[in-house]
Write a protein that holds these residues in place. Sequence first.
Motif, PDB file in Angstrom:
ATOM      1  N   VAL A 199       0.877  -1.190  -0.113  1.00 16.90           N
ATOM      2  CA  VAL A 199       0.022  -0.126  -0.022  1.00 16.90           C
ATOM      3  C   VAL A 199       0.715   1.353   0.209  1.00 16.90           C
ATOM      4  CG1 VAL A 199      -1.597   1.431   1.286  1.00 16.90           C
ATOM      5  CG2 VAL A 199      -1.737  -1.122   0.956  1.00 16.90           C
ATOM      6  N   LEU A 200       2.159   1.188   0.855  1.00 10.43           N
ATOM      7  CA  LEU A 200       2.796   2.336   0.884  1.00 10.43           C
ATOM      8  C   LEU A 200       3.452   2.721  -0.505  1.00 10.43           C
ATOM      9  CD1 LEU A 200       3.816   4.207   3.122  1.00 10.43           C
ATOM     10  CD2 LEU A 200       5.729   2.847   3.396  1.00 10.43           C
ATOM     11  N   ALA A 201       3.845   1.682  -1.132  1.00 10.18           N
ATOM     12  CA  ALA A 201       4.582   1.769  -2.406  1.00 10.18           C
ATOM     13  C   ALA A 201       3.476   2.199  -3.625  1.00 10.18           C
ATOM     14  CB  ALA A 201       4.967   0.506  -3.069  1.00 10.18           C
ATOM     15  N   GLY A 202       2.205   1.729  -3.346  1.00  9.61           N
ATOM     16  CA  GLY A 202       1.099   2.180  -4.282  1.00  9.61           C
ATOM     17  C   GLY A 202       0.824   3.668  -4.133  1.00  9.61           C
ATOM     18  N   LEU A 203       0.588   4.269  -2.943  1.00  4.56           N
ATOM     19  CA  LEU A 203       0.511   5.362  -2.409  1.00  4.56           C
ATOM     20  C   LEU A 203       1.589   6.399  -2.898  1.00  4.56           C
ATOM     21  CD1 LEU A 203      -1.219   5.096   0.875  1.00  4.56           C
ATOM     22  CD2 LEU A 203      -2.357   5.507  -1.288  1.00  4.56           C
ATOM     23  N   GLY A 204       2.693   6.002  -2.854  1.00  8.57           N
ATOM     24  CA  GLY A 204       4.126   6.873  -3.230  1.00  8.57           C
ATOM     25  C   GLY A 204       4.106   6.836  -4.857  1.00  8.57           C
ATOM     26  N   MET A 205       3.486   5.970  -5.611  1.00  5.37           N
ATOM     27  CA  MET A 205       3.656   6.156  -6.949  1.00  5.37           C
ATOM     28  C   MET A 205       2.569   6.889  -7.399  1.00  5.37           C
ATOM     29  SD  MET A 205       4.082   2.152  -8.122  1.00  5.37           S
ATOM     30  CE  MET A 205       5.484   1.167  -7.338  1.00  5.37           C
ATOM     31  N   LEU A 206       1.166   6.879  -6.740  1.00  3.35           N
ATOM     32  CA  LEU A 206       0.139   7.737  -7.122  1.00  3.35           C
ATOM     33  C   LEU A 206       0.305   9.135  -6.749  1.00  3.35           C
ATOM     34  CD1 LEU A 206      -2.983   8.209  -7.692  1.00  3.35           C
ATOM     35  CD2 LEU A 206      -3.488   7.830  -5.231  1.00  3.35           C
ATOM     36  N   THR A 207       1.205   9.461  -5.543  1.00  2.00           N
ATOM     37  CA  THR A 207       1.378  11.000  -5.425  1.00  2.00           C
ATOM     38  C   THR A 207       2.426  11.515  -6.279  1.00  2.00           C
ATOM     39  OG1 THR A 207       2.853  10.193  -3.521  1.00  2.00           O
ATOM     40  CG2 THR A 207       0.633  10.743  -2.794  1.00  2.00           C
ATOM     41  N   THR A 208       3.555  10.715  -6.667  1.00  2.00           N
ATOM     42  CA  THR A 208       4.302  10.887  -7.475  1.00  2.00           C
ATOM     43  C   THR A 208       3.896  11.526  -9.044  1.00  2.00           C
ATOM     44  OG1 THR A 208       5.862   9.352  -6.717  1.00  2.00           O
ATOM     45  CG2 THR A 208       6.467  10.345  -8.884  1.00  2.00           C
ATOM     46  N   VAL A 209       2.765  10.982  -9.330  1.00  2.31           N
ATOM     47  CA  VAL A 209       1.845  11.372 -10.607  1.00  2.31           C
ATOM     48  C   VAL A 209       1.198  12.722 -10.285  1.00  2.31           C
ATOM     49  CG1 VAL A 209      -0.143  11.108 -12.093  1.00  2.31           C
ATOM     50  CG2 VAL A 209       1.517   9.013 -11.220  1.00  2.31           C
ATOM     51  N   ILE A 210       0.862  12.951  -8.913  1.00  6.34           N
ATOM     52  CA  ILE A 210       0.219  14.278  -8.684  1.00  6.34           C
ATOM     53  C   ILE A 210       1.143  15.270  -8.567  1.00  6.34           C
ATOM     54  CG2 ILE A 210      -0.902  15.425  -6.727  1.00  6.34           C
ATOM     55  CD1 ILE A 210      -2.107  12.780  -5.832  1.00  6.34           C
ATOM     56  N   ALA A 211       2.378  14.899  -8.034  1.00 11.23           N
ATOM     57  CA  ALA A 211       3.712  15.871  -7.992  1.00 11.23           C
ATOM     58  C   ALA A 211       3.913  16.263  -9.598  1.00 11.23           C
ATOM     59  CB  ALA A 211       4.898  15.337  -7.046  1.00 11.23           C
ATOM     60  N   ALA A 212       3.932  15.476 -10.455  1.00 13.31           N
ATOM     61  CA  ALA A 212       4.366  15.844 -11.822  1.00 13.31           C
ATOM     62  C   ALA A 212       3.764  16.900 -12.227  1.00 13.31           C
ATOM     63  CB  ALA A 212       4.025  14.710 -12.859  1.00 13.31           C
ATOM     64  N   PHE A 213       2.374  17.394 -11.812  1.00 17.54           N
ATOM     65  CA  PHE A 213       1.630  18.341 -12.347  1.00 17.54           C
ATOM     66  C   PHE A 213       2.336  19.788 -12.042  1.00 17.54           C
ATOM     67  CE2 PHE A 213      -1.826  21.733 -11.976  1.00 17.54           C
ATOM     68  CZ  PHE A 213      -2.332  21.489 -13.131  1.00 17.54           C
ATOM     69  N   TYR A 214       2.563  19.761 -10.718  1.00 17.57           N
ATOM     70  CA  TYR A 214       3.200  21.254 -10.457  1.00 17.57           C
ATOM     71  C   TYR A 214       4.698  21.513 -10.857  1.00 17.57           C
ATOM     72  CZ  TYR A 214       4.679  18.965  -5.924  1.00 17.57           C
ATOM     73  OH  TYR A 214       5.508  18.159  -5.001  1.00 17.57           O
ATOM     74  N   TYR A 215       5.415  20.317 -10.772  1.00 17.43           N
ATOM     75  CA  TYR A 215       6.800  20.398 -11.290  1.00 17.43           C
ATOM     76  C   TYR A 215       6.800  20.701 -12.857  1.00 17.43           C
ATOM     77  CZ  TYR A 215       8.550  18.077  -6.969  1.00 17.43           C
ATOM     78  OH  TYR A 215       8.786  17.734  -6.016  1.00 17.43           O
TER      79      TYR A 215
END
Length: 507
Positions: free
Chosen positions: A430-446
């Motif tokens: 679950v931790l890895a999955g949530l990490g990957m999900l939030t990485t996608v979110i982060a790509a937007f503002y970068y």
Amino acid sequence: MTLETFQLLSPELILLLTGLVVLIVDLIWRDGASSGEDAQASDAKTIWIPAIALVGLGAALAATILLLGTPPTIVLGMMTVDPFALFFKIIALSCVMLVILAAVPYLKGRTPYPGEFYALLVFAGLAISLASSGIDLISVYLGMEFLSITSYVLAGYLRGDPKSSEAGIKYFLYGAVTSAVMLYGMSLLYGATGTTNLSQIALLLMTGGASLQWLAVASIVLLLAGFSFKIVLAPFHQWAPDTYEGAPTPVTAFLSVGSKAAGFAILIRVFLTALSADAFRWEIGWMAFLMSLSIISMFLGNLVALRQTNIKRMLAYSSIAQAGYIIIGVICLRFDAESAFMGLNGSLFYLFAYLLTNLAVFTGVIAFESATGSTEISDYRGLVSRSPALAGVLLIGLLSLAGIPGTGGFLGKFFVFGSAIQFGVTQTYVLAGLGMLTTVIAAFYYLNVVRYMFFESAEEGAQPVSVPLGLKVGLAITAAGILVVGIYPQPFLDLATDSMQMLGMVF
């Protein structure tokens, strides 16, 4: 003290001497200027004082590298020289050197007292070196407080800037409270075991009764609060956005990397030495506490960063999220793994890549702010036409923060997420999955910053952005480092794996 002791402490001694020399030279120069010397003295001071600091830091870095391969050795009963401590000293010294390179043009015209600024940065590097070597609660606390005091002063260094003063005050107030909380946690550990030595604490807690172990639970919560403040884990992050935005930008760069590295070094050293037993890792559950903090940090940091219009404030929330990613490797630590995914080595590799990545972005921000006076994201529109090289380095840094393949940031995330998957329990999946999900979110503002730089037109009449020599050197080093680590990571991964030797006998 023997000759061997001096050799083992050579990085710290060089840093101490360098800081004192910078202060003395600055005082002599200031007295000469007040006696009626011409303005040429001021120009020379602008060059030579940071040059002295850089030479001293370079000598300390060389001394640290020469100590690599030295068997773990206890020094003066409260410090150790081992691969783990040396790894963090390399990060600290590299960070301070790059920050000084960026600070030289930034401070020009902003303060009449640049000498103390460089001395404080050198002393901050010394504090990180001491803290990462501590094997006793007293030495750990003193090292951390030494770093905190220098950081408070640096954050509020521009006394004529209300935002800088506000940053320093808020950082000090939050830091004073969390320092007291952390010290109370340490006092509970001492009260439960009668010793401040980390290894002896571990032995006494494992052989003690259930009541003794439960007394340590309160200490764990209090220590986590103190350490999480330093590494900017939510919900102990409240100081970061205002401090990052208001502090001098070179200080913000230092806090985002150097101070964070010190917090991770202390957290790992204390928890994986003194509180390493399974009863504390899983049954009582400080690993569960860290999992919760990691998830909160990844989501809060990335979601709030989406709404930011100031790039320093955006990077503050990004720093919260990045701390959440880095801590995954600590949670998923395994020494029996037959691959590169051992958890902690991924976190250490991530820290090294993060050093280069974040300093590349902040050096670019300093260059842009020095030329335009702005830190608003919207003002970066059309930067590629005003300074192609600067836009290119910022692109590399932002892509690395977003975790795009070919960069050091991508491999950092790859190793920590891989370790979570290989750990093989539902919680870490679950931790890895949530990490990957939030990485996608982060790509937007970068990538939003990239959109402004490359796909928006500059305002009519906007002048080219000139980059001073010191910033050019810093930009070149960090950009090349990001690509080298991303394309050829093996030497850096080996260094991170070797740095885990300190913990090998604990498990």
